[in-house]
Enzyme design. Structure first.
Site: not given
Length: 384
Positions: A228, A256, A336, A338, A353
């Site tokens: 993403h 993801d 942030g 991720s 994720s």
């Protein structure tokens, strides 16, 4: 990460500024600069310190737990082979230091016990539960349904719905269809999962446009991260805004995960950074930790935090769509983080994720397993 700076000067600058989040963007000499991490098994002093902080353990207790989890990981592989088609899942219990393996065939129990595992007899195999979950995966989930997974401890598929929307007509319709797929348990939650990308903030590891995310793990030729965070072909820049490479593959929702090629003066090493909070950790493999095992996460916003593996193969229903085959943890995370690293001891586990909560009040976070990403794109993990 430009070639005009020497590796030694660059390493010093990065460690002082805390500008780099994780593996993939340190000079190759960094591995040699970490003799203590290389000598201490199964984790660095930093990981042990983080476990002491987040689990309330002494150093000896943290070392003992990691050693027990390492044994459990080895036993799980043998037990899975011994159980064959009757394998119905497994989980580690920190208090007893035991690995429990669920078995759907009494005739296989003795062989599984012989591996050192505790056996629990159940009605349905993991394959049967996965088949039920796959039928539910084909349904269109409304917003009020937050996730679903094959739950090994209950030997059912567990669907979680938001408390405020449990009586919503669309949720009721989804649950009615899901019950036709097979044995189901419904649980309520007060939290809604969300991805953990963030807007532009200075001093962060990498950017795609105005999105900030965290690097996961080095692979030969690049690094893996969350899907993403960017689509295939998008340009990626580092903490200093110099060009790193481009997203070579990306999948979200449904999955993801993504990977970015590394060049333009950047390079990769098998290191997860501690941002000065804990020592850096060398990555030595990607053996999958069992449910119940401890796990730590490194991210550009909240740095190092530890927790427990809560469930595997869970489908998480984000607002953008459902993501399958996720692992749930009790580790906190924030915007942030991720794409960042989930690691157990010195074994890579996956990339961050999304989740709910924060690192002040707590929460839960999901990651996409690393081995799935490597297999999907034909990548090789960079290991020490």
């Amino acid at each position: 990460m430009r070639r005009t700076r020497t590796p030694r000067a660059l390493l010093s600058a990065l460690l002082l500024s805390g500008a780099l989040v994780t593996a993939g963007l340190l000079p190759s000499t960094a591995a040699g600069a970490q003799p203590k991490a290389a000598e201490k098994a199964p984790a660095s002093d930093g990981v042990l310190a983080a476990m002491q902080r987040d689990f309330g353990l002494t150093e000896q207790q943290a070392e003992s737990r990691l050693a027990a989890e390492k044994r459990a990981t080895a036993i799980e592989k043998k037990a899975r082979r011994a159980a064959g088609a009757a394998y119905a899942g497994s989980w580690f219990t920190p208090k007893s230091r035991q690995l429990t393996v669920a078995v759907a065939d009494r005739k296989k129990a003795a062989a599984v016990r012989a591996t050192g595992a505790t056996v629990e007899l159940v009605d349905r195999s993991a394959a049967q539960l996965d088949a039920v979950k796959k039928r539910i995966d084909r349904l269109d989930a409304p917003t009020g349904v937050t996730s679903w997974r094959a739950d090994w401890k209950t030997n059912r598929v567990v669907v979680e719905v938001h408390t405020d929307l449990q009586h919503d007509n669309d949720v009721k319709k989804f649950l009615a269809q899901a019950r036709k797929a097979g044995p189901l348990a419904v649980r309520t939650t007060d939290h809604t999962p969300a991805t953990l990308a963030a807007g532009t903030v200075g001093g962060d590891p990498y950017y795609t446009g105005n999105v900030r995310c965290s690097i996961g793990f080095s692979v030969h030729g690049g690094f893996v991260t969350a899907g993403h965070c960017g689509g295939a072909g998008q340009s990626v820049s580092g903490w200093d805004r110099t060009h790193i490479g481009n997203f070579q593959g990306s999948s979200f929702p449904g999955n993801d995960y993504a990977w970015v090629n590394v060049g333009n003066g950047w390079w990769t090493v098998p290191v997860v950074l501690g941002w000065g909070t804990v020592s850096d950790q060398l990555v030595r493999g990607s053996a999958e930790a069992p449910v119940g095992a401890s796990i730590c996460r490194s991210g550009s916003t909240t740095h190092w935090h530890c927790g427990t593996v809560l469930a595997k193969n869970e489908t998480v229903n984000y607002s953008q769509g459902a993501v399958h085959q996720m692992t749930k943890t009790s580790v906190c995370a924030e915007g942030g983080d991720s794409g960042g690293s989930f690691i157990s001891g010195d074994q890579a586990q996956g990339v961050t994720s999304g989740g709910w909560g924060n690192c002040t009040s707590g929460g839960e976070t999901w990651y996409q397993p690393i081995n799935e990403i490597l297999n999907r794109y034909g990548l090789t993990l960079h290991t020490a």
